[in-house]
Design a protein around this motif. Structure first.
Motif, PDB file in Angstrom:
ATOM      1  N   THR A  15      -4.337   0.755  -8.739  1.00 30.20           N
ATOM      2  CA  THR A  15      -4.708  -0.228  -7.722  1.00 30.20           C
ATOM      3  C   THR A  15      -5.272  -1.485  -8.376  1.00 30.20           C
ATOM      4  O   THR A  15      -6.225  -1.408  -9.153  1.00 30.20           O
ATOM      5  CB  THR A  15      -5.739   0.365  -6.758  1.00 30.20           C
ATOM      6  OG1 THR A  15      -5.132   1.438  -6.027  1.00 30.20           O
ATOM      7  CG2 THR A  15      -6.245  -0.686  -5.778  1.00 30.20           C
TER       8      THR A  15
ATOM      9  N   SER B  25      -3.340   4.943  -2.650  1.00 35.45           N
ATOM     10  CA  SER B  25      -4.328   5.858  -2.080  1.00 35.45           C
ATOM     11  C   SER B  25      -3.977   7.292  -2.443  1.00 35.45           C
ATOM     12  O   SER B  25      -2.811   7.647  -2.596  1.00 35.45           O
ATOM     13  CB  SER B  25      -4.419   5.686  -0.581  1.00 35.45           C
ATOM     14  OG  SER B  25      -3.158   5.870   0.017  1.00 35.45           O
ATOM     15  N   SER B  26      -5.018   8.104  -2.542  1.00 29.90           N
ATOM     16  CA  SER B  26      -4.818   9.497  -2.953  1.00 29.90           C
ATOM     17  C   SER B  26      -4.525  10.387  -1.767  1.00 29.90           C
ATOM     18  O   SER B  26      -4.624   9.989  -0.626  1.00 29.90           O
ATOM     19  CB  SER B  26      -6.068  10.001  -3.675  1.00 29.90           C
ATOM     20  OG  SER B  26      -7.194   9.868  -2.839  1.00 29.90           O
TER      21      SER B  26
ATOM     22  N   ASN C 118      -0.727   6.059  -9.260  1.00 27.16           N
ATOM     23  CA  ASN C 118      -1.963   6.775  -8.966  1.00 27.16           C
ATOM     24  C   ASN C 118      -3.041   5.760  -8.573  1.00 27.16           C
ATOM     25  O   ASN C 118      -2.855   4.552  -8.783  1.00 27.16           O
ATOM     26  CB  ASN C 118      -2.384   7.631 -10.156  1.00 27.16           C
ATOM     27  CG  ASN C 118      -2.604   6.817 -11.422  1.00 27.16           C
ATOM     28  OD1 ASN C 118      -3.466   5.943 -11.454  1.00 27.16           O
ATOM     29  ND2 ASN C 118      -1.827   7.091 -12.458  1.00 27.16           N
ATOM     30  N   PRO C 119      -4.132   6.213  -7.996  1.00 25.75           N
ATOM     31  CA  PRO C 119      -5.159   5.270  -7.510  1.00 25.75           C
ATOM     32  C   PRO C 119      -5.679   4.325  -8.598  1.00 25.75           C
ATOM     33  O   PRO C 119      -6.106   3.211  -8.272  1.00 25.75           O
ATOM     34  CB  PRO C 119      -6.256   6.202  -6.990  1.00 25.75           C
ATOM     35  CG  PRO C 119      -5.506   7.414  -6.533  1.00 25.75           C
ATOM     36  CD  PRO C 119      -4.406   7.584  -7.550  1.00 25.75           C
TER      37      PRO C 119
ATOM     38  N   SER D  80       0.844  -1.194   0.000  1.00 29.26           N
ATOM     39  CA  SER D  80       0.000   0.000   0.000  1.00 29.26           C
ATOM     40  C   SER D  80       0.876   1.240   0.000  1.00 29.26           C
ATOM     41  O   SER D  80       1.755   1.366   0.863  1.00 29.26           O
ATOM     42  CB  SER D  80      -0.908  -0.002   1.226  1.00 29.26           C
ATOM     43  OG  SER D  80      -1.799  -1.091   1.199  1.00 29.26           O
TER      44      SER D  80
ATOM     45  N   THR E  39      -1.995  -1.350  -3.797  1.00 27.23           N
ATOM     46  CA  THR E  39      -3.044  -0.396  -3.446  1.00 27.23           C
ATOM     47  C   THR E  39      -2.434   0.997  -3.382  1.00 27.23           C
ATOM     48  O   THR E  39      -1.466   1.213  -2.658  1.00 27.23           O
ATOM     49  CB  THR E  39      -3.689  -0.745  -2.109  1.00 27.23           C
ATOM     50  OG1 THR E  39      -4.224  -2.083  -2.167  1.00 27.23           O
ATOM     51  CG2 THR E  39      -4.813   0.221  -1.782  1.00 27.23           C
TER      52      THR E  39
ATOM     53  N   GLN F  63       1.163   5.712  -1.310  1.00 29.11           N
ATOM     54  CA  GLN F  63       0.460   6.949  -1.615  1.00 29.11           C
ATOM     55  C   GLN F  63       0.647   7.306  -3.091  1.00 29.11           C
ATOM     56  O   GLN F  63       1.615   6.886  -3.727  1.00 29.11           O
ATOM     57  CB  GLN F  63       0.999   8.087  -0.764  1.00 29.11           C
ATOM     58  CG  GLN F  63       0.822   7.894   0.730  1.00 29.11           C
ATOM     59  CD  GLN F  63      -0.624   8.055   1.156  1.00 29.11           C
ATOM     60  OE1 GLN F  63      -1.325   8.924   0.664  1.00 29.11           O
ATOM     61  NE2 GLN F  63      -1.074   7.195   2.067  1.00 29.11           N
TER      62      GLN F  63
END
Length: 123
Positions: free
Chosen positions: A91, A122-123, A87-88, A11, A120, A13
């Motif tokens: 994912t 996340s924004s 970027n998201p 995971s 994964t 960012q």
């Protein structure tokens, strides 16, 4: 038979980088082209990148061109996917695969598949 095991997911960012690895065992060496696919929740599996048996030819999906780089180390029987500027929309579960050529891999006609590793973003 070829066994493929992915690792390196996690995971992160948006804007971060990750490097996925795919360790191959069994009947290996430089006889197979290798590739990466991904599948996001509720979506079909899609092609990401492919590399020829000795790494001369590499192809990428338009969505990852300029951000992702695939490479291989045949001495270590390992395939890599360097993913930058994540970027998201990236994912997904990422799978590595082996096939006859980069062209056949692009069509999804692969002979062997790994179990996948989750990425994964996340924004």
């Amino acid at each position: 038979q070829v066994q493929l095991v992915e690792s390196g997911g996690g995971s992160v960012q948006a804007g971060d980088s990750l490097r996925l690895s795919c360790a191959a065992s069994g009947r290996t060496g430089n006889s197979y082209a290798m590739g990466w696919f991904r599948q996001a929740p509720g979506k079909e599996r899609e092609f990401v990148a492919a590399i020829s048996p000795v790494g001369i030819t590499r192809t990428y999906a338009d969505s990852v061109k300029g951000r992702f780089t695939t490479s291989r180390d045949n001495a270590k029987n390992t395939l890599y996917l360097q993913m930058n500027s994540l970027n998201p929309e990236d994912t997904a579960v990422y799978f590595c695969a082996a096939g006859l050529s980069t062209r056949t891999i692009q069509t999804g006609a692969c002979d062997y598949w790994g179990q996948g590793t989750q990425v994964t973003v996340s924004s």
